[in-house]
Design a protein around this motif. Structure first.
Motif, short mmCIF file in Angstrom:
data_model
loop_
_atom_site.label_atom_id
_atom_site.label_comp_id
_atom_site.label_asym_id
_atom_site.label_seq_id
_atom_site.Cartn_x
_atom_site.Cartn_y
_atom_site.Cartn_z
N LEU A 21 -2.49 -21.26 -33.11
CA LEU A 21 -1.14 -21.69 -33.46
C LEU A 21 -0.95 -21.71 -34.97
O LEU A 21 -1.90 -21.90 -35.72
N ASP A 25 3.26 -25.44 -35.82
CA ASP A 25 3.25 -25.61 -34.37
C ASP A 25 2.10 -26.50 -33.93
O ASP A 25 2.23 -27.26 -32.97
N GLU A 28 3.13 -30.09 -34.47
CA GLU A 28 4.12 -30.51 -33.47
C GLU A 28 3.48 -30.71 -32.10
O GLU A 28 3.78 -31.68 -31.40
N SER A 29 2.59 -29.81 -31.71
CA SER A 29 1.92 -29.93 -30.41
C SER A 29 1.08 -31.21 -30.34
O SER A 29 1.08 -31.92 -29.33
#
Length: 117
Positions: A21, A25, A28-29
């Motif tokens: 990623l 990202d 955020e994940s």
């Protein structure tokens, strides 16, 4: 301790797979699962966007307490960074210096005779 489907304890969550990623990202994940992401040696990590996660600890699927830190290591994406400039730039080196004349391709090297006394 009460068991939950998410992890072992009531406050546990499973670490998501962040490898592959982009940094933005990955943050955020992890945040969506209640985790914090940190990149050792990268003070600019909170502002890093396009670098890709190439390694993480703990491993994906590991149950950890909510609000735990997941450490990631970053690299540039495919075809980017690290190689420097790939074209000649001036100034060029000065002419001259040692030169060696090469034989024609396929020619046999000259014979060298060694003798002992």
């Amino acid at each position: 301790m009460r068991r939950t489907p998410e992890g072992h304890g009531s406050g546990d969550v499973r670490v998501p797979r962040l490898v592959g990623l982009m940094a933005v990202d990955a943050r955020e994940s992890a945040r969506a699962r209640g985790l914090v992401v940190d990149a050792p040696g990268r003070p600019d990590f909170p502002h890093t966007v396009v670098n890709y996660v190439v390694r993480q600890y703990p491993q994906p699927g590991t149950p950890v307490p909510r609000h735990s830190v997941v450490h990631v290591w970053l690299d540039f994406g495919e075809g980017e960074g690290g190689g420097g400039v790939r074209e000649p730039r001036g100034p060029l080196p000065p002419p001259g210096g040692p030169r060696r004349e090469l034989e024609e391709p396929g020619a046999l090297p000259p014979l060298v005779v060694l003798s002992s006394p």
